[in-house]
Design a protein around this motif. Structure first.
Motif, short mmCIF file in Angstrom:
data_model
loop_
_atom_site.label_atom_id
_atom_site.label_comp_id
_atom_site.label_asym_id
_atom_site.label_seq_id
_atom_site.Cartn_x
_atom_site.Cartn_y
_atom_site.Cartn_z
N LYS A 101 51.26 48.24 38.16
CA LYS A 101 51.88 49.35 37.43
C LYS A 101 51.00 50.60 37.52
O LYS A 101 50.92 51.38 36.57
CB LYS A 101 52.13 48.95 35.98
N GLU A 102 50.37 50.78 38.66
CA GLU A 102 49.53 51.95 38.88
C GLU A 102 50.39 53.22 38.79
O GLU A 102 51.53 53.26 39.24
CB GLU A 102 48.87 51.88 40.25
N ARG A 121 51.73 54.21 42.05
CA ARG A 121 52.89 53.43 42.46
C ARG A 121 54.17 53.96 41.80
O ARG A 121 55.21 54.12 42.45
CB ARG A 121 52.69 51.95 42.11
N VAL A 122 54.09 54.24 40.50
CA VAL A 122 55.26 54.73 39.77
C VAL A 122 55.75 56.05 40.37
O VAL A 122 56.96 56.24 40.58
CB VAL A 122 54.91 54.91 38.27
N ASN A 143 61.67 55.17 33.11
CA ASN A 143 61.21 53.86 33.61
C ASN A 143 60.15 53.28 32.67
O ASN A 143 58.99 53.11 33.06
CB ASN A 143 60.63 54.03 35.02
N ASN A 174 53.85 54.49 26.86
CA ASN A 174 54.41 55.13 28.04
C ASN A 174 53.40 56.10 28.61
O ASN A 174 52.61 56.71 27.87
CB ASN A 174 55.72 55.85 27.66
N ASP A 214 59.60 50.34 31.59
CA ASP A 214 59.04 49.03 31.95
C ASP A 214 58.00 49.12 33.05
O ASP A 214 57.24 48.17 33.27
CB ASP A 214 60.16 48.09 32.38
N LYS A 215 57.94 50.25 33.74
CA LYS A 215 56.98 50.43 34.84
C LYS A 215 55.91 51.46 34.52
O LYS A 215 54.75 51.27 34.88
CB LYS A 215 57.72 50.85 36.11
N ALA A 216 56.30 52.54 33.87
CA ALA A 216 55.37 53.63 33.56
C ALA A 216 54.58 53.29 32.29
O ALA A 216 54.82 53.84 31.22
CB ALA A 216 56.12 54.94 33.40
N ILE A 217 53.62 52.38 32.44
CA ILE A 217 52.93 51.82 31.27
C ILE A 217 51.46 52.22 31.26
O ILE A 217 50.77 52.15 32.29
CB ILE A 217 53.04 50.27 31.28
N HIS A 259 51.49 48.62 24.23
CA HIS A 259 51.40 49.42 25.45
C HIS A 259 52.14 50.74 25.22
O HIS A 259 53.16 50.78 24.52
CB HIS A 259 52.03 48.69 26.64
#
Length: 295
Positions: free
Chosen positions: A68-69, A72-73, A222, A239, A224-227, A237
């Motif tokens: 979840k880098e 990458r996002v 996003n 955003n 679930d990914k931008a954590i 966690h």
């Protein structure tokens, strides 16, 4: 009665004019990447600053957790067509997704022949010796075939873990209406680090620049990914948009707006002097804000 109606119409018109002016001003500010633009009439002090962010640092690891880098996002959003990339932090000239992909790719270096292999008679040119050149028969005699066209080395994309260098462009603004200093982020730039082994050029390379307002939209869309990974509590966690808003990362100043548009290490003649100047610039900004409250 007529005078009252005329006064009411005049007041309504004036309010609409002020509202339209404020909206136009906010829209103009928003176009440069600001997520919460501050009207120019409320700005008492502003200084444009560029900050470097090394995502390998301990304080920045929550933005760079495995799988979840933040790099990458951002790059996945570009590939999906959800995010526009720009060539520089002026945010005027755009990149296509294919150009961004090319910017984050590298060609595998050709190994070539060792000195021992060359001494043994091998050659890089397939047509220049009997070792590498394929044979074909012409009128009963074997002769070397024409050399084949050189094949370009394969190209690979850097892994998201390799993209650990970011740069932020922000305006430090003292809002006289709210009596506080704001970090108004304008743009975020992803860079290929100069220290990366596969970066044979040895200098930082820009992959793309992104409007901060666009990034906030992508991060919110996003969740679930931008954590931002909370290592102390998996139920808390955050955003990535909240992490920027709360300034949950470490950075250091690399440039302060100046007439020559020079970075600190260029002004002071070296990387070590640039680091010292960065610390001094940060202290000066804190002191300036303190003096605003003192007087």
């Amino acid at each position: 009665m007529k005078n009252f109606l005329s006064f009411a119409a005049f007041t309504a018109g004036l309010l609409l004019s002020v509202s339209a002016s404020a909206q136009e001003q906010a829209t103009t500010a928003s176009s440069n990447g600001s997520y919460r633009p501050i009207p120019n009439s409320d700005i008492m002090f502003r200084k444009t600053i560029w900050r470097a962010v090394d995502l390998r640092e301990k304080q920045n690891k929550p933005m760079f957790s495995e799988g979840k880098e933040i790099s990458r996002v951002i790059l996945d959003a570009v590939k999906r067509g959800e995010l526009q990339a720009y060539k520089n932090d002026s945010l005027t000239t755009t990149y296509t997704p294919s150009e961004v992909s090319a910017n984050m790719s590298y060609a595998e270096a050709s190994a070539g022949l060792s000195e021992e292999e060359k001494a043994a008679g091998f050659s890089d040119d397939a047509a220049g010796d009997d070792w590498g050149a394929p044979k074909k028969t012409v009128k009963g005699k074997k002769v070397a075939a024409a050399p084949k066209k050189p094949v370009a080395p394969p190209s690979y994309e850097y892994r998201p873990k390799d993209i650990y260098q970011m740069e932020l462009k922000e305006d430090m603004i003292f809002d006289k209406k709210r009596s506080r200093m704001y970090h108004d982020i304008k743009a975020v730039t992803l860079l290929v680090p100069s220290t990366l082994g596969a970066n044979t050029a040895g200098i930082e390379k820009t992959i793309g620049c992104f409007k901060y307002s666009d990034l906030v939209r992508v991060f919110r869309a996003n969740p679930d990914k931008a954590i931002w990974f909370n290592s102390q509590n998996d139920a808390q966690h955050k955003n990535l948009a909240d992490a920027f808003e709360l300034w949950l990362f470490n950075s250091y100043i690399v440039k302060v707006s100046n007439p020559n548009d020079s970075r600190l290490d260029e002004i002071y003649g070296g990387q070590q002097q640039g680091i010292l100047a960065s610390q001094q610039a940060a202290s000066d900004l804190i002191e300036y804000e303190y003096n605003l409250w003192s007087f």
